[in-house]
Design a protein around this motif. Structure first.
Motif, PDB file in Angstrom:
ATOM      1  N   VAL A  30     -96.149 -12.980  -1.529  1.00  0.00           N
ATOM      2  CA  VAL A  30     -94.722 -12.784  -2.453  1.00  0.00           C
ATOM      3  C   VAL A  30     -94.612 -11.229  -2.294  1.00  0.00           C
ATOM      4  CG1 VAL A  30     -93.847 -13.226  -4.590  1.00  0.00           C
ATOM      5  CG2 VAL A  30     -95.037 -14.861  -3.775  1.00  0.00           C
ATOM      6  N   ILE A  31     -95.301 -10.387  -2.612  1.00  0.00           N
ATOM      7  CA  ILE A  31     -95.229  -9.195  -2.986  1.00  0.00           C
ATOM      8  C   ILE A  31     -94.619  -8.622  -1.284  1.00  0.00           C
ATOM      9  CG2 ILE A  31     -96.132  -6.723  -3.281  1.00  0.00           C
ATOM     10  CD1 ILE A  31     -97.668  -7.730  -5.347  1.00  0.00           C
ATOM     11  N   ALA A  32     -95.218  -9.088  -0.165  1.00  0.00           N
ATOM     12  CA  ALA A  32     -94.945  -8.728   1.021  1.00  0.00           C
ATOM     13  C   ALA A  32     -93.344  -8.985   1.302  1.00  0.00           C
ATOM     14  CB  ALA A  32     -95.793  -9.170   1.979  1.00  0.00           C
ATOM     15  N   ILE A  33     -93.127 -10.276   0.821  1.00  0.00           N
ATOM     16  CA  ILE A  33     -91.594 -10.695   1.011  1.00  0.00           C
ATOM     17  C   ILE A  33     -90.831  -9.725   0.098  1.00  0.00           C
ATOM     18  CG2 ILE A  33     -89.852 -12.408   0.556  1.00  0.00           C
ATOM     19  CD1 ILE A  33     -92.373 -14.325   1.269  1.00  0.00           C
ATOM     20  N   VAL A  34     -91.067  -9.463  -0.933  1.00  0.00           N
ATOM     21  CA  VAL A  34     -90.206  -8.553  -1.972  1.00  0.00           C
ATOM     22  C   VAL A  34     -90.217  -7.137  -1.363  1.00  0.00           C
ATOM     23  CG1 VAL A  34     -90.037  -7.605  -4.336  1.00  0.00           C
ATOM     24  CG2 VAL A  34     -90.878  -9.955  -4.102  1.00  0.00           C
ATOM     25  N   THR A  35     -91.452  -6.746  -0.799  1.00  0.00           N
ATOM     26  CA  THR A  35     -91.382  -5.385  -0.096  1.00  0.00           C
ATOM     27  C   THR A  35     -90.294  -5.250   1.047  1.00  0.00           C
ATOM     28  OG1 THR A  35     -93.517  -5.060  -0.749  1.00  0.00           O
ATOM     29  CG2 THR A  35     -92.971  -3.745   1.002  1.00  0.00           C
ATOM     30  N   ILE A  36     -90.140  -6.136   1.768  1.00  0.00           N
ATOM     31  CA  ILE A  36     -89.390  -6.455   2.815  1.00  0.00           C
ATOM     32  C   ILE A  36     -87.830  -6.506   2.410  1.00  0.00           C
ATOM     33  CG2 ILE A  36     -88.299  -7.765   4.751  1.00  0.00           C
ATOM     34  CD1 ILE A  36     -91.243  -8.832   5.377  1.00  0.00           C
ATOM     35  N   LEU A  37     -87.472  -7.079   1.093  1.00  0.00           N
ATOM     36  CA  LEU A  37     -86.323  -6.991   0.697  1.00  0.00           C
ATOM     37  C   LEU A  37     -85.890  -5.709   0.109  1.00  0.00           C
ATOM     38  CD1 LEU A  37     -86.542 -10.509  -1.403  1.00  0.00           C
ATOM     39  CD2 LEU A  37     -85.145  -9.833   0.795  1.00  0.00           C
ATOM     40  N   VAL A  38     -86.962  -5.086  -0.445  1.00  0.00           N
ATOM     41  CA  VAL A  38     -86.889  -3.490  -1.178  1.00  0.00           C
ATOM     42  C   VAL A  38     -86.447  -2.727   0.196  1.00  0.00           C
ATOM     43  CG1 VAL A  38     -87.881  -1.740  -2.181  1.00  0.00           C
ATOM     44  CG2 VAL A  38     -88.305  -3.910  -2.990  1.00  0.00           C
ATOM     45  N   PHE A  39     -87.317  -2.888   1.348  1.00  0.00           N
ATOM     46  CA  PHE A  39     -86.747  -2.095   2.573  1.00  0.00           C
ATOM     47  C   PHE A  39     -85.492  -2.175   2.973  1.00  0.00           C
ATOM     48  CE2 PHE A  39     -86.520  -2.420   7.270  1.00  0.00           C
ATOM     49  CZ  PHE A  39     -86.637  -1.125   7.415  1.00  0.00           C
ATOM     50  N   LEU A  40     -84.911  -3.457   3.113  1.00  0.00           N
ATOM     51  CA  LEU A  40     -83.728  -3.935   3.539  1.00  0.00           C
ATOM     52  C   LEU A  40     -82.398  -3.309   2.259  1.00  0.00           C
ATOM     53  CD1 LEU A  40     -84.109  -7.379   4.708  1.00  0.00           C
ATOM     54  CD2 LEU A  40     -83.808  -5.290   6.083  1.00  0.00           C
ATOM     55  N   GLY A  41     -82.908  -3.489   1.246  1.00  0.00           N
ATOM     56  CA  GLY A  41     -81.847  -2.963   0.356  1.00  0.00           C
ATOM     57  C   GLY A  41     -81.850  -1.579  -0.053  1.00  0.00           C
ATOM     58  N   SER A  42     -82.672  -0.767   0.347  1.00  0.00           N
ATOM     59  CA  SER A  42     -82.724   0.612   0.032  1.00  0.00           C
ATOM     60  C   SER A  42     -82.473   1.477   1.381  1.00  0.00           C
ATOM     61  CB  SER A  42     -84.170   0.919  -0.514  1.00  0.00           C
ATOM     62  OG  SER A  42     -85.054   0.833   0.542  1.00  0.00           O
ATOM     63  N   TYR A  43     -82.022   0.926   2.422  1.00  0.00           N
ATOM     64  CA  TYR A  43     -82.047   1.445   3.739  1.00  0.00           C
ATOM     65  C   TYR A  43     -81.193   2.730   3.611  1.00  0.00           C
ATOM     66  CZ  TYR A  43     -81.202   2.117   8.501  1.00  0.00           C
ATOM     67  OH  TYR A  43     -80.762   2.911   9.734  1.00  0.00           O
ATOM     68  N   SER A  44     -79.924   2.439   2.924  1.00  0.00           N
ATOM     69  CA  SER A  44     -78.789   3.289   2.700  1.00  0.00           C
ATOM     70  C   SER A  44     -79.258   4.514   2.030  1.00  0.00           C
ATOM     71  CB  SER A  44     -77.445   2.999   2.192  1.00  0.00           C
ATOM     72  OG  SER A  44     -77.807   2.315   0.964  1.00  0.00           O
ATOM     73  N   PHE A  45     -80.029   4.266   0.872  1.00  0.00           N
ATOM     74  CA  PHE A  45     -80.541   5.183  -0.067  1.00  0.00           C
ATOM     75  C   PHE A  45     -81.446   6.051   0.643  1.00  0.00           C
ATOM     76  CE2 PHE A  45     -84.109   6.730  -2.926  1.00  0.00           C
ATOM     77  CZ  PHE A  45     -83.441   7.375  -3.940  1.00  0.00           C
ATOM     78  N   VAL A  46     -82.663   5.580   1.331  1.00  0.00           N
ATOM     79  CA  VAL A  46     -83.609   6.389   2.286  1.00  0.00           C
ATOM     80  C   VAL A  46     -82.766   7.074   3.292  1.00  0.00           C
ATOM     81  CG1 VAL A  46     -85.602   6.252   3.535  1.00  0.00           C
ATOM     82  CG2 VAL A  46     -85.384   4.785   1.577  1.00  0.00           C
TER      83      VAL A  46
END
Length: 481
Positions: free
Chosen positions: A144-160
Motif C-alpha cells: 500500500v505504501i509503495a502505491i501511495v509513494t508512486i502517487l506522491v511521485f506523480l503528484g509532486s513532479y512539478s514541485f520537484v
C-alpha cells in the motif's frame, strides 16, 4: 576500549589547545572553562556510566562542545581592532559572553539531572510493544505504501522540477504549507517503506523473502535517494539525519553503542571538517606539518580553523548574545514566540499576526540595529527559553527536552521499527534542533514524524479494521451455512 582512548585523547587535546591559545579576558576564559568542565562530566558519564544506548546524549555532547565551546572561543580569538564583531554583526561584549556561558551551564546542568531523574521513571522508560496482529499486516502495508509513494511521485513532479531549477536564494513558487507537506511529510513515506521492509526481512520464523518486498525496497530507495531526498532538492540539515538513519538501519553495529555514536559524530563534525580547513588554508606542506605539529596550534588563532568556524554556520553562541540584546530592548515574549512552532500548520494568510520564528525575529533586530543583511539565523534552545520566560525559560526548556529524549530512548529499544527509526532520526536531527531556531527544528521533525510513523500507522489501522471486518463476515457466513 580503543575508541574511548582515541576519543578522550582528541577531546582533551582540542580542549587544551583552545584554552592555552585563548586571548580573551580571563573572566571570559573562566566562564568557558566552567562550561567545558560541566560538559566533560556529562561526557564521562555517557562513556563510562550510562548503560542504555542513547545516541541522543552523544548528539547533545557534540553539539555543545562544537557550538558553545570550540566555535565561540575560536571566533573570539580571531577578533582584531577596537570594535570586535561576530559574523552576525553583533558587537562582542564580554559581560554578555559570561552571562551566555552562565545560561549554557544552567541549561546543561538542569538537562543532565532531569535526564537522570526521568530515566528512573518506569512510565517514561516503558518500551512500546509491537502487537502480533500488526506484524501480520506488514507485507500488505508495504504494498500500500509503495502505491501511495508512486502517487506522491506523480503528484509532486512539478514541485520537484521547480526545486531542481530554483536557485537557493530565490523563494519557492509554492506556499510554505505546500512546501512543508511535500518535502517534510510525503517525501519521507518511502523511508517508512524501507523501514517496514527491513522489519519484515528480520522477522523471526518468517517464510521465504517475498519477491514483492524486495522490489519494493528498490522502489523506495530509488525514489527516496534520486528524487525525493537528493542534495539538489534538500538541505544538508535534512539529508544528514536521513542518510545516517538509513546507514543505522542497514548496519546497526556501526552505531549501536554510546562510544560508537559519540565517536562518529565527534570526528565527523569537530575533527574532519576543521582539519580539512586547516590543511586547505595552511601554506605549510603536509610533510612540514608532520615534522612540526605546532603549525596546527598556530592556526587556533587564525587561518584555516578560524575561517572554518568564522561563518554563520557556527553562529549559535553569538545569537544567544543577540537575543539578550533583543530582550533588553523589547522584553520577554512570555510564550508568544512558541506559537510559531506549535501552530506552524496555521497559514500566515489566515493568521496575519502569526509570530516570526525566533531566528528571523532576532535577525531582523540585527538588521535594524547593527546593519546586518540576513535574517534567517539560528537560535539555540537556550536563548529560545530565555526570550520567552527569561531564566525560568532556561530552566523549563531542558526539563522538557530531557522528557522527550528519555521517551525516545525507550522507543529506540522497541521492536516496532517505525518508532525505533524515528527515535534514531531524532538523535541525529537533535543537533539541528538544539542549534535552532525552535520553530524550524520542531516543524521539520514533526513533519518527519507524520510521514514515517503517523501515516503508516493510520494505513495499518485501516488494514487491520478491514481484515477484522472480513474475518467477522466469514465467521458469520460460516455459521449461517
Amino acid at each position: 576500549m580503543g575508541l574511548k582512548v582515541i576519543l578522550l585523547f582528541v577531546y582533551a587535546l582540542i580542549s587544551v589547545a583552545l584554552f592555552v591559545t585563548f586571548d580573551g579576558d580571563i573572566d571570559v576564559w573562566f566562564s568557558f572553562l566552567l562550561s567545558a568542565l560541566v560538559l566533560a562530566g556529562i561526557t564521562v558519564y555517557h562513556i563510562f556510566v550510562e548503560r542504555v544506548y542513547s545516541p541522543f546524549m552523544s548528539a547533545f555532547i557534540v553539539f555543545t562542545f562544537l557550538f558553545f565551546i570550540v566555535a565561540p572561543m575560536v571566533q573570539i580569538n580571531s577578533f582584531e581592532g577596537m570594535n570586535p564583531t561576530f559574523k552576525n554583526k553583533f558587537i562582542y561584549d564580554k559581560d554578555l559572553a559570561i552571562f551566555s556561558n552562565g545560561l549554557i551551564v544552567l541549561f546543561n546542568v538542569i538537562f543532565f539531572f532531569a535526564y537522570l531523574f526521568f530515566k528512573k521513571s518506569k512510565r517514561m522508560a516503558y518500551v512500546p510493544v509491537f502487537k502480533e496482529s500488526s506484524k501480520k499486516t506488514t507485507p500488505v502495508l508495504i504494498v500500500v505504501i509503495a502505491i501511495v509513494t508512486i502517487l506522491v511521485f506523480l503528484g509532486s513532479y512539478s514541485f520537484v522540477i521547480d526545486e531542481l531549477g530554483r536557485p537557493a536564494w530565490r523563494p519557492s513558487a509554492f506556499s510554505v504549507v505546500t512546501f512543508l507537506i511535500w518535502k517534510k511529510v510525503f517525501f519521507l513515506l518511502p523511508f517508512a517503506g524501507i523501514i517496514l521492509c527491513f522489519q519484515y526481512f528480520r522477522k523471526k520464523n518468517k517464510k521465504a523473502v517475498n519477491l514483492v518486498t524486495i522490489c519494493a525496497v528498490f522502489l523506495f530507495l530509488g525514489l527516496l535517494l534520486l528524487w525525493f531526498k537528493n542534495p539538489l532538492v534538500e538541505k544538508r540539515n535534512a539529508l544528514g539525519p536521513l542518510y545516517i538513519s538509513l546507514l543505522f538501519l542497514a548496519i546497526p553495529k556501526l552505531f549501536n553503542t554510546n562510544i560508537k555514536s559519540l565517536f562518529f559524530l565527534f570526528f565527523t563534525m569537530i575533527v574532519a571538517f576543521p582539519l580539512s580547513a586547516i590543511l586547505t588554508h595552511s601554506e605549510a606542506s603536509f610533510k612540514e606539518i608532520l615534522e612540526q605539529p605546532s603549525i596546527i596550534f598556530d592556526h587556533m588563532k587564525g587561518g584555516g580553523i578560524a575561517s572554518a568556524f568564522n561563518t554563520l554556520n557556527y553562529d549559535a553562541f553569538s545569537n544567544i548574545m543577540a537575543t539578550m540584546d533583543y530582550v533588553k530592548e523589547y522584553g520577554f515574549s512570555m510564550g508568544h514566540q512558541l506559537l510559531s512552532a506549535f501552530l506552524f500548520f496555521v497559514p500566515r494568510g489566515l493568521w496575519k499576526e502569526k509570530p516570526l520564528s525566533t531566528g528571523e525575529l532576532v535577525g531582523n533586530h540585527l538588521i535594524d540595529t547593527y546593519d546586518f543583511t540576513y535574517s534567517n539565523l539560528s537560535n539555540p534552545l537556550v536563548s529560545e527559553g530565555f526570550i520567552n520566560f527569561g531564566v525560568v525559560g532556561v530552566i523549563i526548556a531542558p526539563i522538557l527536552l530531557a522528557i522527550v529524549l528519555v521517551r525516545a530512548v525507550a522507543w529506540l529499544q522497541s521492536d516496532d521499527y517505525l518508532k525505533k527509526m524515528i527515535a534514531f532520526y531524532l538523535a541525529i536531527h537533535l543537533i539541528f534542533l538544539l542549534r535552532g531556531d525552535f520553530t524550524n527544528g520542531y516543524t521539520y521533525y514533526i513533519g518527519a514524524f507524520l510521514g514515517v510513523v503517523i501515516i503508516p500507522k493510520f494505513i495499518r489501522t485501516l488494514l487491520e479494521f478491514f481484515m477484522y471486518k472480513q474475518k467477522v463476515w466469514k465467521q458469520t457466513k460460516a455459521l449461517q451455512e
